[in-house]
Design an enzyme around this catalytic site. Structure first.
Site, PDB file in Angstrom:
ATOM      1  N   TYR A  45      25.157 -65.639 -61.982  1.00 14.60           N
ATOM      2  CA  TYR A  45      23.965 -65.679 -62.837  1.00 14.60           C
ATOM      3  C   TYR A  45      23.644 -67.142 -63.133  1.00 14.60           C
ATOM      4  CZ  TYR A  45      21.373 -64.064 -67.066  1.00 14.60           C
ATOM      5  OH  TYR A  45      20.445 -63.768 -68.024  1.00 14.60           O
ATOM      6  N   HIS A 200      26.271 -55.463 -71.781  1.00 11.44           N
ATOM      7  CA  HIS A 200      25.835 -56.002 -73.075  1.00 11.44           C
ATOM      8  C   HIS A 200      26.431 -55.228 -74.241  1.00 11.44           C
ATOM      9  CE1 HIS A 200      22.869 -56.809 -69.907  1.00 11.44           C
ATOM     10  NE2 HIS A 200      22.892 -58.019 -70.402  1.00 11.44           N
ATOM     11  N   LYS A 556      18.890 -65.743 -88.154  1.00 11.66           N
ATOM     12  CA  LYS A 556      18.830 -66.161 -86.757  1.00 11.66           C
ATOM     13  C   LYS A 556      17.504 -66.901 -86.609  1.00 11.66           C
ATOM     14  CE  LYS A 556      20.779 -65.044 -83.467  1.00 11.66           C
ATOM     15  NZ  LYS A 556      21.974 -65.660 -82.804  1.00 11.66           N
TER      16      LYS A 556
HETATM   17  C1  SCD Z   1      27.736 -52.723 -48.427  1.00 12.16           C
HETATM   18  N1  SCD Z   1      26.941 -51.979 -47.655  1.00 12.16           N
HETATM   19  C2  SCD Z   1      27.704 -51.193 -46.901  1.00 12.16           C
HETATM   20  C3  SCD Z   1      29.050 -51.489 -47.260  1.00 12.16           C
HETATM   21  N2  SCD Z   1      29.030 -52.449 -48.198  1.00 12.16           N
HETATM   22  N3  SCD Z   1      27.403 -50.270 -46.000  1.00 12.16           N
HETATM   23  C4  SCD Z   1      28.428 -49.618 -45.417  1.00 12.16           C
HETATM   24  N4  SCD Z   1      29.736 -49.878 -45.682  1.00 12.16           N
HETATM   25  C5  SCD Z   1      30.074 -50.787 -46.594  1.00 12.16           C
HETATM   26  N5  SCD Z   1      31.351 -51.020 -46.830  1.00 12.16           N
HETATM   27  C6  SCD Z   1      25.471 -52.033 -47.574  1.00 12.16           C
HETATM   28  C7  SCD Z   1      24.819 -51.469 -48.829  1.00 12.16           C
HETATM   29  O1  SCD Z   1      24.608 -50.082 -48.732  1.00 12.16           O
HETATM   30  C8  SCD Z   1      23.523 -52.223 -48.870  1.00 12.16           C
HETATM   31  O2  SCD Z   1      22.565 -51.651 -48.010  1.00 12.16           O
HETATM   32  C9  SCD Z   1      23.892 -53.574 -48.308  1.00 12.16           C
HETATM   33  O3  SCD Z   1      25.074 -53.383 -47.544  1.00 12.16           O
HETATM   34  C10 SCD Z   1      24.147 -54.616 -49.412  1.00 12.16           C
HETATM   35  O4  SCD Z   1      25.280 -54.207 -50.162  1.00 12.16           O
HETATM   36  P1  SCD Z   1      25.244 -53.790 -51.692  1.00 12.16           P
HETATM   37  O5  SCD Z   1      26.508 -53.116 -51.978  1.00 12.16           O
HETATM   38  O6  SCD Z   1      24.009 -53.065 -52.050  1.00 12.16           O
HETATM   39  O7  SCD Z   1      25.288 -55.247 -52.381  1.00 12.16           O
HETATM   40  P2  SCD Z   1      24.151 -56.076 -53.058  1.00 12.16           P
HETATM   41  O8  SCD Z   1      22.957 -56.215 -52.192  1.00 12.16           O
HETATM   42  O9  SCD Z   1      24.783 -57.305 -53.539  1.00 12.16           O
HETATM   43  O10 SCD Z   1      23.727 -55.187 -54.292  1.00 12.16           O
HETATM   44  C11 SCD Z   1      24.630 -54.913 -55.314  1.00 12.16           C
HETATM   45  C12 SCD Z   1      23.969 -54.072 -56.383  1.00 12.16           C
HETATM   46  C13 SCD Z   1      22.707 -54.755 -56.879  1.00 12.16           C
HETATM   47  C14 SCD Z   1      23.600 -52.718 -55.788  1.00 12.16           C
HETATM   48  C15 SCD Z   1      24.980 -53.842 -57.500  1.00 12.16           C
HETATM   49  O11 SCD Z   1      21.987 -53.957 -57.821  1.00 12.16           O
HETATM   50  C16 SCD Z   1      22.968 -56.115 -57.478  1.00 12.16           C
HETATM   51  O12 SCD Z   1      23.071 -57.085 -56.765  1.00 12.16           O
HETATM   52  N6  SCD Z   1      23.040 -56.227 -58.789  1.00 12.16           N
HETATM   53  C17 SCD Z   1      23.239 -57.510 -59.443  1.00 12.16           C
HETATM   54  C18 SCD Z   1      22.713 -57.494 -60.819  1.00 12.16           C
HETATM   55  C19 SCD Z   1      22.894 -58.822 -61.497  1.00 12.16           C
HETATM   56  O13 SCD Z   1      23.066 -59.857 -60.900  1.00 12.16           O
HETATM   57  N7  SCD Z   1      22.816 -58.859 -62.814  1.00 12.16           N
HETATM   58  C20 SCD Z   1      23.019 -60.021 -63.618  1.00 12.16           C
HETATM   59  C21 SCD Z   1      22.990 -59.656 -65.058  1.00 12.16           C
HETATM   60  P3  SCD Z   1      21.374 -50.751 -48.588  1.00 12.16           P
HETATM   61  O14 SCD Z   1      20.747 -51.563 -49.679  1.00 12.16           O
HETATM   62  O15 SCD Z   1      20.463 -50.555 -47.438  1.00 12.16           O
HETATM   63  O16 SCD Z   1      21.995 -49.514 -49.089  1.00 12.16           O
HETATM   64  C22 SCD Z   1      23.246 -60.833 -65.912  1.00 12.16           C
HETATM   65  C23 SCD Z   1      23.126 -60.581 -67.358  1.00 12.16           C
HETATM   66  O17 SCD Z   1      22.490 -59.640 -67.848  1.00 12.16           O
HETATM   67  C24 SCD Z   1      23.896 -61.564 -68.155  1.00 12.16           C
HETATM   68  C25 SCD Z   1      23.936 -61.427 -69.603  1.00 12.16           C
HETATM   69  C26 SCD Z   1      22.663 -61.679 -70.354  1.00 12.16           C
HETATM   70  O18 SCD Z   1      21.790 -62.421 -69.944  1.00 12.16           O
HETATM   71  O19 SCD Z   1      22.545 -61.106 -71.448  1.00 12.16           O
END
Ligand code: SCD
Length: 683
Positions: A45, A200, A556
């Site tokens: 992040y 959160h 705050k």
């Molecule tokens: C992965 N894939 C596979 C596989 N591994 N396929 C077959 N076999 C395996 N072993 C495929 C998946 O299906 C996907 O394809 C693609 O590869 C990518 O993998 P993924 O697992 O979907 O990974 P990614 O793209 O990184 O996505 C992960 C999440 C996504 C699904 C979890 O929602 C994400 O990235 N979330 C991050 C959220 C974030 O960063 N939040 C920060 C919050 P397909 O897509 O075609 O199925 C910060 C915050 O709030 C902080 C605090 C604050 O501010 O208050």
């Protein structure tokens, strides 16, 4: 509590046993091959100052082993204010990047191929203009919509519960969330339209079971809304993603992530989903911010590594590891690199990626997974009995549950029952080596954003902007119109984030929350404790001398909605015998002066965790002086780097409390400061 050891008896007859990774109910992971085929995504992040500085940080991340991007926006953007809005100025660029228009968004991703890199955006309140700006920025760079991969957080319910970056009231906010899911499911088939978040709740004080229960309760509410639009579960459900915190409760955290997949799979199946894809929960995890200590900050590297391992053993798809200096300030380049390396080492040096669900079949882990699922089901039944999560939110039940957890943990830390090395055990006398902290020059970012907004407004087609904003405002009054589609049109003709928000506010009311804190719980935990009883006596003595209990107003300031700390302090001081009032979130210096005039207070306490303490305290002190209220002793609590202490003292701040200060230290320091003021006046 764990049993001393577990045996076959603990897992006999467990219904969830027997499946393989990648098989329903997905307890053992969403994919058969898990990390052998693709390790979790290293997604840190990141975001601060302006788009150019954040763009450079993104490129550095990707060059040094980061595998996806995750954008942190500043508080002004979260709350839908352009950087030049008077209320927003102290917070511009501090806890994230300032984005006012599609031009900023284009600079944010300059030189980054959005058809190749997946982008997560933590945005909820101002989700419409930010998602729109991302889509238009990609479109103008020639990236087709189906090529865009990533995630928009778009989880507004937890904003009302804990995170506090909401704009509109709950009903219109739910409509906006649903509009976003609906639009993305048709137009951006590879983009995750929600990241339903438990993290959160954990940061605010929930234990793993409550965190998971609230997350699933919110997810159910979203499913109801989306289903009411007639969308087919098998069409959109695989794009609802999840987000959990991972704290130091190692075994429980792994059990939580396994139970989360089990419960989600059951829920979606119960609602009639047919495809395995729809039932498979995918998640992002972040190591716990709460577990980071300002004392001996290098210890945080060890904590974060352990938490990261729990996330990975739990089968997360994506992970953020906190930087060790985050209890002091924004991560420096060096600490950000170490945080990333933590994940690279786990992925590439340990062999952890070679086996899916290594805890599968463990007597302990399988029975803990079941116990966790049962606790969560019990919470969900309590929520159902109240009529659902919106009712539980409105009645105050949700905040009461979370604050109770937070107060019990605080009292366990303050009494030393919960060990935190370097804080309540094995405290070191050695001075902490000073880290090279990242400092954002807020006023420079503000000036740059002001100039950019002025230039944008001069160069765009004003009539086209007016028409697009009028259509957006009309759409807000008309359910059934997709607001994301209309916002994209407005952003494309260069309307700003703030203007889009204003247009919506014409028909959707701004939400104002009550500030609440619990009474009686903290003291109940510390009744036997001599340090606590001494504070109670001191408060009583002060009251006898003055003819009234010491009265403190806690506020705050600015746009920072992190209120766990101030709630804990309010509860603790109240229980010790202080008279405590808490001002509303997002107070301005003028509002604080009004509150101070309304009744007598002996002291004023301000909580700021956003890094905007210098400009905000300067504004506050100016207002206090103008209103002849500057004699009242002023205390500040929050993430205040040591380098800013002298400047705050020069402004007139009497005491500064960093996160983790024990309650009796806060109480006694305030009483001593009040006594010193009284002596001084008497001389
Ligand atoms: C992965 N894939 C596979 C596989 N591994 N396929 C077959 N076999 C395996 N072993 C495929 C998946 O299906 C996907 O394809 C693609 O590869 C990518 O993998 P993924 O697992 O979907 O990974 P990614 O793209 O990184 O996505 C992960 C999440 C996504 C699904 C979890 O929602 C994400 O990235 N979330 C991050 C959220 C974030 O960063 N939040 C920060 C919050 P397909 O897509 O075609 O199925 C910060 C915050 O709030 C902080 C605090 C604050 O501010 O208050």
């Amino acid at each position: 509590m764990h049993k001393p050891y577990y045996t076959q008896d603990d897992i006999d007859g467990l219904a969830h046993l027997g499946s393989c990774p990648g098989e329903s109910p997905f307890v053992r992971g969403p994919f058969e091959s898990m990390y052998r085929q693709k390790p979790w995504t290293i997604r840190q992040y990141t975001g601060f100052a302006g788009a150019d500085a954040s763009n450079a940080a993104f490129k550095r991340t990707l060059a040094e082993g980061g595998q996806g991007l995750s954008v942190a926006f500043d508080l002004a953007t979260h709350l839908g204010f352009d950087s030049d809005h008077p209320t927003a100025q102290a917070d511009v660029g501090r806890t994230g990047v300032a984005i006012d228009s599609v031009e900023d968004m284009k600079r944010l991703f300059d030189g980054i191929d959005l058809s190749q890199v997946s982008v997560s955006m933590t945005m909820n309140g101002a989700v419409l203009p930010i998602m729109a700006a991302f889509i238009v920025a990609a479109e103008e760079r020639g990236v087709a919509r189906h090529q865009l991969r990533g995630t928009i957080q778009n989880d507004i319910l937890k904003e009302f519960m804990v995170r506090n970056t909401y704009i509109f009231e709950p009903e219109p906010s739910m409509r906006i969330c649903t509009d976003v899911v609906e639009y993305l499911s048709h137009e951006l088939p590879n983009f995750n339209s929600m990241s339903i978040s438990g993290y959160h709740f954990q940061e605010a004080g929930a234990d793993p079971a409550l965190e998971l229960a609230l997350t699933l309760a919110n997810a159910r509410a979203y499913l109801d809304r989306i289903a009411a639009r007639g969308l087919d579960l098998d069409h959109f459900c695989h794009r609802l993603s999840f987000f959990f915190g991972v704290g130091m409760n190692f075994f429980n955290e792994i059990a939580k992530l396994r139970a989360a997949r089990l419960l989600w799979s059951e829920e979606v199946e119960r609602r009639g989903a047919r495809s395995e894809r729809a039932k498979r929960m995918k998640m992002h995890c972040q190591t716990s911010g709460w577990s980071l200590t300002a004392q001996e900050p290098q210890n945080n590297l060890i904590r974060t590594t352990i938490e990261a391992m729990a996330g990975v053993f739990g089968g997360t798809q994506s992970l953020h590891t906190n930087a060790y200096d985050e209890a002091l300030s924004l991560p420096s380049e060096h600490s950000a690199r170490l945080a990333r390396n933590t994940q690279l080492i786990l992925q590439q040096e340990t062999g952890i990626c070679e086996v899916a669900d290594p805890w599968g079949g463990s007597y302990m882990m399988e029975s803990m997974t079941k116990a966790m699922a049962d606790r969560v089901r019990a919470y969900l039944a309590q929520i159902d009995a109240q009529g659902g999560i919106l009712q539980a939110l409105q009645s105050g039940w949700v905040s009461e549950q979370i604050q109770t957890g937070s107060l019990h943990t605080q009292s366990r830390i303050d009494t030393g029952q919960q060990a935190i090395i370097g804080v309540n055990r094995f405290v070191s006398d050695e001075p902490t080596p000073s880290a090279a902290l990242l400092k954002v020059e807020g006023s420079a970012v503000l000036n740059e954003q002001r100039t950019r907004i002025a230039h944008l407004k001069q160069s765009r087609d004003g009539a086209a902007v007016e028409q697009a904003l009028a259509r957006l405002a009309a759409g807000a009054a008309q359910p059934g119109t997709n607001l994301l589609a209309l916002t994209i049109d407005a952003i494309r003709v260069r309307a700003t984030v703030g203007e889009c928000t204003q247009a919506l506010l014409g028909h959707m009311r701004r939400y104002h929350a009550d500030s609440r804190f619990l009474r009686g719980l903290y003291a109940a935990d510390r009744r036997q404790d001599t340090a606590w009883r001494r504070l109670e006596r001191q408060v009583k003595t002060f009251g006898e001398g003055e003819g009234h209990a010491p009265a403190i107003l806690l506020v705050k300031l600015g746009l920072d909605g992190h209120d766990r700390g101030i709630q804990v302090v309010a509860s603790g001081l109240k229980d010790a015998g202080f008279e405590v009032d808490m001002g509303p979130l997002f107070s301005t210096p003028e509002q604080v002066c009004k509150m101070l005039k309304f009744r007598h207070y002996d002291a004023l306490g301000v909580s700021i965790l956003s890094g905007a303490h210098l400009p905000l305290i300067e504004q506050l002190v100016g207002a206090l002086r103008e209103n002849r209220l500057d004699a009242i002793p002023l205390f500040v609590g929050g993430i205040i780097p040591e380098t800013d202490t002298a400047a705050l003292q020069d402004l007139g701040v009497s005491l500064i409390f960093s996160p983790g200060t024990r309650m009796e230290v806060i109480g006694e320091s305030i009483l001593n400061a009040l006594a010193a003021v009284r002596c001084h006046c008497a001389e």
